[in-house]
Design an enzyme around this catalytic site. Structure first.
Site, PDB file in Angstrom:
ATOM      1  N   ALA A   1      37.064  42.684  30.798  1.00  0.00           N
ATOM      2  CA  ALA A   1      37.670  42.541  32.103  1.00  0.00           C
ATOM      3  C   ALA A   1      36.897  41.209  32.611  1.00  0.00           C
ATOM      4  O   ALA A   1      35.785  40.905  32.165  1.00  0.00           O
ATOM      5  CB  ALA A   1      37.381  43.846  33.080  1.00  0.00           C
ATOM      6  N   ASP A   2      37.802  40.542  33.584  1.00  0.00           N
ATOM      7  CA  ASP A   2      37.067  39.480  34.277  1.00  0.00           C
ATOM      8  C   ASP A   2      37.005  40.052  35.811  1.00  0.00           C
ATOM      9  O   ASP A   2      37.250  41.251  36.010  1.00  0.00           O
ATOM     10  CB  ASP A   2      37.964  38.174  34.348  1.00  0.00           C
ATOM     11  CG  ASP A   2      39.373  38.336  34.659  1.00  0.00           C
ATOM     12  OD1 ASP A   2      39.540  39.057  35.330  1.00  0.00           O
ATOM     13  OD2 ASP A   2      40.210  37.681  34.280  1.00  0.00           O
ATOM     14  N   SER A   3      36.438  39.207  36.760  1.00  0.00           N
ATOM     15  CA  SER A   3      36.274  39.661  38.132  1.00  0.00           C
ATOM     16  C   SER A   3      37.367  40.132  38.616  1.00  0.00           C
ATOM     17  O   SER A   3      37.402  41.052  39.415  1.00  0.00           O
ATOM     18  CB  SER A   3      35.255  38.702  38.746  1.00  0.00           C
ATOM     19  OG  SER A   3      36.112  37.416  38.926  1.00  0.00           O
TER      20      SER A   3
ATOM     21  N   ASP B   1      39.876  41.629  37.347  1.00  0.00           N
ATOM     22  CA  ASP B   1      40.296  42.891  37.042  1.00  0.00           C
ATOM     23  C   ASP B   1      39.684  43.979  37.361  1.00  0.00           C
ATOM     24  O   ASP B   1      40.122  45.019  37.606  1.00  0.00           O
ATOM     25  CB  ASP B   1      39.857  42.865  35.207  1.00  0.00           C
ATOM     26  CG  ASP B   1      41.170  41.879  34.335  1.00  0.00           C
ATOM     27  OD1 ASP B   1      42.230  42.108  34.985  1.00  0.00           O
ATOM     28  OD2 ASP B   1      40.650  41.430  33.659  1.00  0.00           O
TER      29      ASP B   1
ATOM     30  N   ARG C   1      49.520  40.645  34.318  1.00  0.00           N
ATOM     31  CA  ARG C   1      48.613  39.544  35.617  1.00  0.00           C
ATOM     32  C   ARG C   1      49.707  38.512  35.706  1.00  0.00           C
ATOM     33  O   ARG C   1      49.062  37.649  36.742  1.00  0.00           O
ATOM     34  CB  ARG C   1      47.528  38.839  34.744  1.00  0.00           C
ATOM     35  CG  ARG C   1      46.231  39.950  34.623  1.00  0.00           C
ATOM     36  CD  ARG C   1      45.473  39.553  33.414  1.00  0.00           C
ATOM     37  NE  ARG C   1      44.574  38.345  33.627  1.00  0.00           N
ATOM     38  CZ  ARG C   1      43.333  38.490  33.752  1.00  0.00           C
ATOM     39  NH1 ARG C   1      42.646  39.683  33.821  1.00  0.00           N
ATOM     40  NH2 ARG C   1      42.662  37.387  34.179  1.00  0.00           N
TER      41      ARG C   1
END
Lengths: 86, 416
Positions: A38-40, A42, B74
Site C-alpha cells: 500500500a501507499d499513503s 491506499d 486507482r
C-alpha cells in the site's frame, strides 16, 4: 468468538479487494505499507472502507488520530473489536 | 526541396487505438474501411431526461488487459483507455525501453476533459455524505496529465512529459508538440496522443445544454453525418489513440519498421469565439499553412485530409470554407473524409485516433469514407469520399482538429 472471526474475514476481504493481494498474505502482523504494497493514498482509502463496512460496530468515524495508529491487519481487527465491545 | 537531416526528421513506428469500432489498430482500421458504425444508444447511465441519448460507447472494455487490477481501480477510465492504446503502440514499435536512455524518452498524452466519471461520482459523495467520503484517488484520477504520468511510470520514461489540453484538438496538439520536441533534439522517442472517457451524465448534460450534440435518437447509426445536409450535431465517442514517434536517425539505428513520416505541425487560434469556429475558417487556414511550412510541402501535394468533420452544422460548413480558402483549385482534387461518421467524436482523443487513421491510410493506400453522406449540402462541396472506402495512391495526408477555445491543430503525415 464467532463475532471476532467474522470481523477478521470482513477485514480480510476489504484488504484483498483494495490492495489486490492474496488472502494468504493477510496475517495479523502484516503491515499495509511494508508488506501489502500500500501507499499513503491506499491507506486513506482502506480506512474509509473499514469505516463504511463497520459503521455499526464502530458507531461513527475513525478519527485521524486513531487512523494513524492502524498500521497492520492486527491493529485494525483489534481496533474494531474494541469499538464493537465498548 | 531540401530534406532535414535524419536527426530532425520524425517517423511513426507504433500505433495504438481503443475506439467504438475496434479495440485495437487493425480492427479499428478495418472497421473504417468497411464503414463500420460505432454509434448506439448509450446505456452507461440513464439517458431518459437527456436530449441526446446516443454515443460511441465502448462496451466490455477490460482495463486489466493493460493494468493490474489495483492500478486500474486507482485510475479513471480515460487513463485505462490510454494504457491499453499505449501498450499496443509500444509493442507495435518493438522498442525495448530497457535499451533506451530514460532521459531521452518522453510522453505527451492529453485528455480534453480528464477524469469526468471520477469527478462526478466523488461530487455526489461529497454532497450526500460529506468531504470525508471523497476518495484520496479523486485528484490523481481526475487530472488529465495523469495519462502521461502513468505511461512514464510503465516505461520508465524520464524525458519531457506533460499534457496539452485544447478540448477537441488535444490529441493533435500533443502529437504535434511531440514532433517539435523530437525535432529540437530534446528526446529520441515520444509516446503521444489523446484519450477521452466523457460518456457521463454531467458531460452529456453540458453538451446537451449547448445543443451541440445530435438528437437523432431514433436513428443512432445515422446520427453522425458529417457534411450531409441533414446533420444536426456531433455524436460523442470515447477511447484513445496513441502514437510512438522517434527521430528517423533513432528508428534507423534500431532497425525499426517505419510506418510513415510525420512531417508537419501547425497550431493556431481563431481568437474569435469561445465555442463557435471562425466563419471563414481563418484560424484553421493558419494552422494548415503552418503545418505545410513546417513540412516544407506545397499545398497541391496534399492527397487527403482527415477532416475535423464533427457533423455540427457550423463546423462542417466552415471547415469546408477553410479548405477552399487555402487550397484553391486543388480543393477540387484532394479527398477529405470524416471518420467521425463512424467513431463519433472522441473529443480529446480524436486527434489521436485520426492520426492513427492517417498513418494507416498512407501505408495501405486506402482512404476511409465519410458514411451517412446521402443528402448533399450546397455549403459542403468537396470530395468527402462518400460511403465507400477508396483505393488511392497516397503520398501526403493531413489531419485537422479544432477545439473549443478556437484552438486549431493540423498535422501532416507522408510516406518516407
Amino acid at each position: 468468538m464467532a463475532d471476532e472471526k467474522t470481523i477478521e474475514q470482513r477485514v480480510s476481504e476489504i484488504i484483498v479487494n483494495q490492495l489486490n493481494v492474496n488472502e494468504e498474505q493477510i496475517t495479523p502482523g502484516a503491515s499495509f505499507l511494508d508488506d501489502l504494497g500500500a501507499d499513503s493514498l491506499d491507506t486513506v482509502e482502506l480506512i474509509m472502507a473499514f469505516e463504511e463496512e463497520f459503521k455499526d460496530e464502530i458507531n461513527g468515524e475513525i478519527p485521524e488520530s486513531d487512523a494513524e495508529k492502524l498500521q497492520t491487519v492486527g491493529d485494525v481487527i483489534k481496533y474494531i473489536n474494541e469499538k464493537a465491545g465498548a | 526541396m531540401s530534406e532535414l537531416p535524419d536527426n530532425q526528421r520524425v517517423v511513426v513506428t507504433g500505433l495504438g487505438a481503443v475506439t467504438p469500432i475496434g479495440m485495437d489498430v487493425d480492427s479499428f482500421f478495418n472497421g473504417l474501411l468497411e464503414g463500420k458504425n460505432g454509434i448506439s444508444h448509450v446505456d452507461a447511465f440513464d439517458t431518459e431526461k437527456f436530449t441526446c441519448k446516443i454515443g460511441g460507447q465502448i462496451r466490455d472494455f477490460d482495463p486489466t488487459v493493460a493494468m493490474d487490477p489495483k492500478e486500474a481501480r486507482r485510475n479513471d477510465r480515460f487513463v485505462q483507455f490510454t494504457m491499453a492504446a499505449a501498450k499496443e503502440a509500444v509493442a507495435h514499435s518493438g522498442i525495448d525501453f530497457e535499451k533506451e536512455d530514460p532521459d531521452r524518452v518522453g510522453v505527451f498524452v492529453g485528455s480534453g476533459i480528464g477524469g469526468m466519471d471520477t469527478m462526478e461520482k466523488n461530487a455526489q459523495k461529497l454532497l450526500e455524505s460529506g468531504p470525508r467520503k471523497v476518495s484520496p484517488f479523486l485528484i490523481p484520477a481526475l487530472i488529465s496529465n495523469m495519462a502521461s504520468g502513468v505511461i512514464a511510470i510503465e516505461y520508465g520514461a524520464m524525458g519531457p512529459n506533460f499534457s496539452i489540453v485544447s478540448a477537441c484538438a488535444t490529441g493533435a496538439h500533443a502529437i504535434g508538440e511531440a514532433l517539435k520536441t523530437l525535432r529540437l533534439g530534446e528526446a529520441d522517442v515520444m509516446i503521444c496522443g489523446g484519450s477521452e472517457a466523457s460518456i457521463t451524465p454531467l458531460a452529456f448534460a453540458g453538451f446537451c445544454s449547448m445543443k451541440a450534440m445530435s438528437t437523432n435518437n431514433d436513428d443512432p447509426k445515422g446520427a453522425s453525418r458529417p457534411f450531409d445536409a441533414g446533420r444536426d450535431g456531433f455524436v460523442m465517442g470515447e477511447g484513445a489513440g496513441i502514437l510512438v514517434l522517434e527521430t528517423l536517425e533513432h528508428a534507423k539505428a534500431r532497425g525499426a519498421d517505419i510506418i510513415c513520416e510525420i512531417a508537419g505541425y501547425g497550431a493556431s487560434c481563431d481568437a474569435n469565439h469561445i465555442t463557435a469556429p471562425h466563419p471563414e475558417g481563418k484560424g484553421l487556414i493558419s494552422a494548415m499553412k503552418r503545418a505545410l511550412n513546417s513540412a516544407k510541402i506545397n499545398s497541391d501535394q496534399i492527397d487527403y485530409i482527415n477532416a475535423h468533420g464533427t457533423s455540427t452544422p457550423y463546423n462542417d460548413k466552415f471547415e469546408t470554407a477553410a479548405v477552399r480558402g487555402l487550397y484553391g483549385d486543388h480543393a477540387n482534387k484532394l479527398m477529405m473524409s470524416s471518420t467521425k461518421s463512424m467513431t463519433g467524436h472522441l473529443l480529446g482523443a480524436a486527434g489521436g485516433i485520426e492520426s492513427v487513421a492517417c498513418a494507416k491510410m498512407l501505408q495501405a493506400g486506402k482512404v476511409a469514407p465519410t458514411i451517412n453522406l446521402s443528402t448533399p449540402d450546397p455549403d459542403c462541396d468537396l470530395d468527402y469520399v462518400p460511403n465507400e472506402a477508396r483505393e488511392a495512391k497516397l503520398s501526403v495526408t493531413m489531419s485537422n482538429s479544432l477545439g473549443f477555445g478556437g484552438q486549431n491543430a493540423s498535422l501532416i503525415f507522408k510516406t518516407l
